[in-house]
Enzyme design. Structure first.
Site, PDB file in Angstrom:
ATOM      1  N   THR A   1       0.765  -1.210   0.219  1.00  0.00           N
ATOM      2  CA  THR A   1      -0.160  -0.113   0.211  1.00  0.00           C
ATOM      3  C   THR A   1       1.228   1.295   0.006  1.00  0.00           C
ATOM      4  OG1 THR A   1      -1.635  -0.980   1.142  1.00  0.00           O
ATOM      5  CG2 THR A   1      -1.832   1.074   1.325  1.00  0.00           C
TER       6      THR A   1
ATOM      7  N   HIS B   1       2.665  -6.029  -4.618  1.00  0.00           N
ATOM      8  CA  HIS B   1       1.393  -6.096  -4.508  1.00  0.00           C
ATOM      9  C   HIS B   1       0.467  -5.443  -5.023  1.00  0.00           C
ATOM     10  CE1 HIS B   1       2.347  -7.155  -0.052  1.00  0.00           C
ATOM     11  NE2 HIS B   1       2.934  -8.709  -0.990  1.00  0.00           N
TER      12      HIS B   1
ATOM     13  N   MET C   1       1.000  -2.778   3.661  1.00  0.00           N
ATOM     14  CA  MET C   1      -0.042  -3.332   4.974  1.00  0.00           C
ATOM     15  C   MET C   1       0.627  -4.345   5.470  1.00  0.00           C
ATOM     16  SD  MET C   1      -3.652  -3.223   4.852  1.00  0.00           S
ATOM     17  CE  MET C   1      -3.817  -3.784   2.811  1.00  0.00           C
TER      18      MET C   1
ATOM     19  N   ASP D   1       4.550  -8.457   5.137  1.00  0.00           N
ATOM     20  CA  ASP D   1       5.062  -9.421   3.843  1.00  0.00           C
ATOM     21  C   ASP D   1       6.863  -8.698   4.100  1.00  0.00           C
ATOM     22  OD1 ASP D   1       5.579 -11.183   1.994  1.00  0.00           O
ATOM     23  OD2 ASP D   1       4.812 -10.002   0.561  1.00  0.00           O
TER      24      ASP D   1
END
Length: 351
Positions: free
Chosen positions: A164, A189, A283, A286
């Protein structure tokens, strides 16, 4: 309680998003709007904390409305985009204008498609409510820092992970990297199709050549390789003195594919002390543990600081775990990478 306003020209999508968000105990949908003009009035009346914004709407498209909103009344926005090539390009533009994140809606069977993303939609609205938002005219037009020219170590490899807020953060870093920089592998991502649009955008504004990574592709200095969104994990491999990309199918790792964790673990085992790991805004967690394994293998490791992160989840987890040797604002990260990659910084022992 998070106050959400849903902006979409489809009554079905407005109803579905309302049902999904109101299943969460901490989110209240305070209103809906069928187009940007309606949204403008509802924002004044209802003062929402977060906006979900459709891209394709009559009278005024979502991109134009977002550009005006971020200039006049910046607030957290989660885009609702279609899973198409055109939708991907528009979404990347929306993120560059200041949208916090996006969710995808299919063109067919919208009800089932959105319901399958319910957990993700709720999580992204929550993250947006906590995110830092600035005026778009404050972000634009900043001069690029001039980093001192240094001899870049030819054996160095850079890996960057983000989620994010990462598209803008990655762009800020890459715009400052010289054409002589070591090869850079990136896991951001994204769903399928969006990474190609992201790579194309970056390729047009960065000195380095940027592409979506391909399996077996040789890794070269002055090139950036972005993991294909939502499909396979990106890993670093080595055959003798040659580094290559490997795309590997597999289960979700840390709830993601591609996963930053997978990329960083391959860096730790293949590049070792020649690696440079950078964990940017995002967020979740990971990449945090694997960044620590990179550091244990002798790599330089950098995490974005909380003040400049949109969401300090991934880099924050790395910092708390002691995985990052340096914690820096986004504007200082490119310079730190160049310093770590230069022969001078390696020989001086600044680690």
């Amino acid at each position: 309680m998070i106050r959400a306003l849903i902006v979409d020209d489809s009554s079905l999508v407005r109803r579905l998003l309302t049902e999904i968000l109101e299943q969460a105990d901490d989110i209240e949908v305070v209103g809906t709007a069928h187009d940007p003009y309606d949204a403008r009035e509802k924002i004044k009346q209802l003062n929402p904390d977060v906006l979900t914004l459709d891209i394709e709407m009559p009278r005024m498209d979502g991109i134009t409305f977002l550009r005006n909103l971020m200039r006049l009344r910046p607030m957290p926005v989660v885009m609702v985009s279609t899973l198409t090539a055109e939708g991907a390009q528009e979404t990347i533009e929306a993120l560059s204008l200041g949208a916090i994140d996006f969710v995808c809606k299919p063109r067919m069977d919208i009800a089932h498609g959105l319901e399958s993303y319910a957990e993700e939609i709720v999580a992204k609205v929550r993250a947006a409510a906590r995110a830092k938002v600035g005026r778009s005219d404050q972000r634009a037009g900043k001069p690029r820092p001039q980093h001192p020219v240094a001899k870049i170590g030819s054996s160095k490899v850079i890996a960057i992970g983000a989620s994010t807020g990462g598209t803008v953060a990655i762009q800020q870093v890459l715009e400052e990297m010289p054409q002589t920089a070591p090869p850079i592998l990136i896991t951001q991502h994204m769903p399928p199709g969006f990474s190609a649009a992201f790579a194309q955008r970056l390729d047009g504004i960065c000195e380095a050549s940027v592409c979506e990574a391909k399996d077996g592709q040789r890794i070269l200095p002055g090139h950036v390789y972005i993991a294909p969104g939502g499909e396979k994990h990106l890993e670093l491999t080595r055959d003798g003195s040659r580094y290559s990309c490997r795309l590997r199918a597999g289960e979700l790792v840390k709830r993601h594919r591609p996963s930053v964790e997978v990329l960083f673990d391959s860096m730790a085992s293949v590049a070792g002390r020649h690696g440079i790991g950078v964990l940017l805004t995002g967020m979740g967690t990971d990449g945090a543990e694997a960044l620590g394994r990179m550091r244990a293998a002798g790599a330089h490791t950098i995490a974005q600081d909380e003040a400049s992160s949109v969401v300090w989840g991934m880099p924050g987890a790395a910092v708390k775990a002691g995985a990052a040797e340096r914690v820096l604002p986004i504007g200082s990260i490119a310079g730190a990478i160049i310093q770590a990659a230069s022969a001078a910084s390696t020989s001086s022992g600044e680690r």
